[in-house]
Structure formats: structure tokens, C-alpha cells
Design an enzyme around this catalytic site. Sequence first.
Site, PDB file in Angstrom:
ATOM      1  N   ARG A 191      31.738  36.687  40.213  1.00 24.29           N
ATOM      2  CA  ARG A 191      31.063  35.412  39.943  1.00 24.29           C
ATOM      3  C   ARG A 191      29.853  35.226  40.858  1.00 24.29           C
ATOM      4  O   ARG A 191      29.747  35.853  41.920  1.00 24.29           O
ATOM      5  CB  ARG A 191      32.037  34.248  40.138  1.00 24.29           C
ATOM      6  CG  ARG A 191      32.653  34.200  41.526  1.00 24.29           C
ATOM      7  CD  ARG A 191      33.773  33.172  41.637  1.00 24.29           C
ATOM      8  NE  ARG A 191      34.343  33.151  42.972  1.00 24.29           N
ATOM      9  CZ  ARG A 191      35.353  33.923  43.364  1.00 24.29           C
ATOM     10  NH1 ARG A 191      35.916  34.765  42.502  1.00 24.29           N
ATOM     11  NH2 ARG A 191      35.811  33.855  44.596  1.00 24.29           N
ATOM     12  N   HIS A 218      48.242  40.759  30.846  1.00 27.12           N
ATOM     13  CA  HIS A 218      49.705  40.744  30.911  1.00 27.12           C
ATOM     14  C   HIS A 218      50.245  41.798  29.943  1.00 27.12           C
ATOM     15  O   HIS A 218      50.177  41.625  28.723  1.00 27.12           O
ATOM     16  CB  HIS A 218      50.242  39.366  30.528  1.00 27.12           C
ATOM     17  CG  HIS A 218      49.885  38.286  31.488  1.00 27.12           C
ATOM     18  ND1 HIS A 218      50.447  38.193  32.747  1.00 27.12           N
ATOM     19  CD2 HIS A 218      49.021  37.232  31.386  1.00 27.12           C
ATOM     20  CE1 HIS A 218      49.950  37.140  33.371  1.00 27.12           C
ATOM     21  NE2 HIS A 218      49.085  36.542  32.583  1.00 27.12           N
ATOM     22  N   HIS A 278      44.439  41.380  37.495  1.00 31.87           N
ATOM     23  CA  HIS A 278      43.466  40.281  37.491  1.00 31.87           C
ATOM     24  C   HIS A 278      42.173  40.784  38.126  1.00 31.87           C
ATOM     25  O   HIS A 278      42.200  41.581  39.067  1.00 31.87           O
ATOM     26  CB  HIS A 278      44.010  39.094  38.301  1.00 31.87           C
ATOM     27  CG  HIS A 278      42.933  38.165  38.793  1.00 31.87           C
ATOM     28  ND1 HIS A 278      42.447  38.234  40.091  1.00 31.87           N
ATOM     29  CD2 HIS A 278      42.242  37.187  38.170  1.00 31.87           C
ATOM     30  CE1 HIS A 278      41.514  37.314  40.246  1.00 31.87           C
ATOM     31  NE2 HIS A 278      41.370  36.665  39.102  1.00 31.87           N
ATOM     32  N   ARG A 327      36.121  24.060  30.430  1.00 39.18           N
ATOM     33  CA  ARG A 327      36.821  24.215  29.160  1.00 39.18           C
ATOM     34  C   ARG A 327      38.261  24.657  29.433  1.00 39.18           C
ATOM     35  O   ARG A 327      38.514  25.789  29.838  1.00 39.18           O
ATOM     36  CB  ARG A 327      36.088  25.228  28.286  1.00 39.18           C
ATOM     37  CG  ARG A 327      36.610  25.343  26.875  1.00 39.18           C
ATOM     38  CD  ARG A 327      35.670  26.228  26.052  1.00 39.18           C
ATOM     39  NE  ARG A 327      36.092  26.276  24.662  1.00 39.18           N
ATOM     40  CZ  ARG A 327      36.888  27.207  24.160  1.00 39.18           C
ATOM     41  NH1 ARG A 327      37.375  28.173  24.944  1.00 39.18           N
ATOM     42  NH2 ARG A 327      37.218  27.197  22.888  1.00 39.18           N
TER      43      ARG A 327
END
Length: 305
Positions: A115, A101, A111, A265
Site C-alpha cells: 500500500r 483460504h 495474506h 466499502r
Amino acid sequence: MATMQDHVRAYLLDLQQRICAAIEQADGHASFLVDDWTRPEGGHLSGDGKTRVLSDGAVFEQAGINFSHVYGTSLPPSATAHRPELAGRRFEALGVSLVIHPKNPYIPTSHANVRFFIAEAEGEEPVWWFGGGFDLTPYYGNDDDCIHWHQTARAACEPFGAEVYPRYKQWCDEYFYLKHRNEARGIGGLFFDDLNAGGFEPSFAFMQSVGDHFIPAYLPIVGRRKNTPFGERERDFQLYRRGRYVEFNLVYDRGTLFGLQSGGRTESILMSLPPLVKWVYNYAPEPGSPEARLYEHYLPARAWV
């Protein structure tokens, strides 16, 4: 003998380090806070990660770049919605996810995520796949920036076939769409998931290409826009549009849902949210204004290259 997970982990940790170094250099003022964390074995979810957050820099208001490698006893609903046959399998998930940001409203928010998932069950072949992509969210758009962003996205895909960029560009346009607002979050980029065609090596190579092209896609735009003068009007619009980012991440984003549903988390999962944001009831931009141009020219899906 090194596993698939070992190779992916080594790459992701290196990618995180390279992106952090590039962002710190571009900011020139602030450094990343490094928060290494571990969840011990024995619970529903275990593993480790590195959360890195830069705050109140000269250029970036907040940048979060997170690495995580977690293990679980069963995949959460967000990961099995399209693959119900995997329900109940134990899994590993590794990834790097980042959101940046900027302070200046003329610099877009960005962004990226890459993964790897692997799901296993006794007596069954492991099921694995790669996913990820990157997308750009301007507040005051610029055609040259949009073209550069998509040219770099196309370059990431070109070694893997001419059809790859159009397919993953369209998937990105469809994925980063706020149905309840009937508008896109930004100008898109790339989005892919469930990638395992051709085997591990070509799939892994594509994921690496996407990760490696993020900095060349984003930092030239930062360099061109960081000194553009702005005032309270532009800042207010930036904070208003950041609300769309929050809405998407909390309502639709698969990564956020996966993290929260799997007991991940929370601080690391929600680091993508902007430090300041505002909502305005029934806002409509003034006709003919730069703010209206975002809705009319930049948010509708289009071919930039």
C-alpha cells in the site's frame, strides 16, 4: 506529468492481475468474480477499486484480491495513532490486499498487502509512505514450507540491505500476534510500514519486490500440499484455527480498521474473512498430537532461515 500515485496505481493493478492469473491456474477450476466499484466525489470518501473473489474452487475455498484507490478529506484515527501531526489532512490511499483460504487443511492460509499513503495540507509538504508485507498461517505445519516461505521473504529484502529481512521479520512476528490469546497467528513473514527512507524510488522498489515475491513464496507450498489426504478431524481443526484469523482482523488489523473508520466499502474490506469458521469453548489440543505440534513448534517465533 505522472505523479507518484500514477506510478503506484499502474503497478498495483498489474500486480493484482498477475496474482489472480496465477491463483486461477493453480486452482484449475474456479475463476475470479470481478467487481469494479466507484465512489463518486463529494462525500467524505471517494475513489474506485477492483474487488476480485474466487469461491469454491478445487484448491481454494475462497481467495479475495482487492485493489483500491481512495481519497478522503481527513485521515481516520487508525492512520494517525502514531502520526498525530497528520490529523485533519486530506489523503490518498492505494493498495492491493489479499487473503487466500485453501480447502485442504495442509495448505496454509496466506495474506499479503502492499500500500501507499500520501497526506497533504495547504502550504505543507506532502507526507507519504509505503507499507505492507506477507505472512503465512499453517494449520498443520511443515518445516520445508516454513523455510521456503522465509527464504523467499529474505530474497525479497536482500537487494536493499542485509539488515532489512531480520528487521521486518521481527516486526511481522510482533504485529501478527493475538495478545488476548498470547499466541502468534502463524509463522510470520514480512511486515513494514511508514517507509519513505531514501526517497520515493528506493521505497517504491522495495514495495514492488515484496509484492512480486508473494506468488513464488506461496504457490510452491500449495503445489506440494494440495493432494495431501485429510479427514473430518483436520477440517475441524482448520475451521477452529480460522477463528484466530477472524479475531485478529477484526480486533487488531490496521488495514481493516482504516477501511472501516474511513467509511470504506465494507464488502471489500471484509472479504478477508473465511467463508466457514468455528469456535470451540476452552479447546486444548491432545498432548503429542499434530494439532499440539502447531502450538509447540510452529507458532512460537523462531528463525527459519
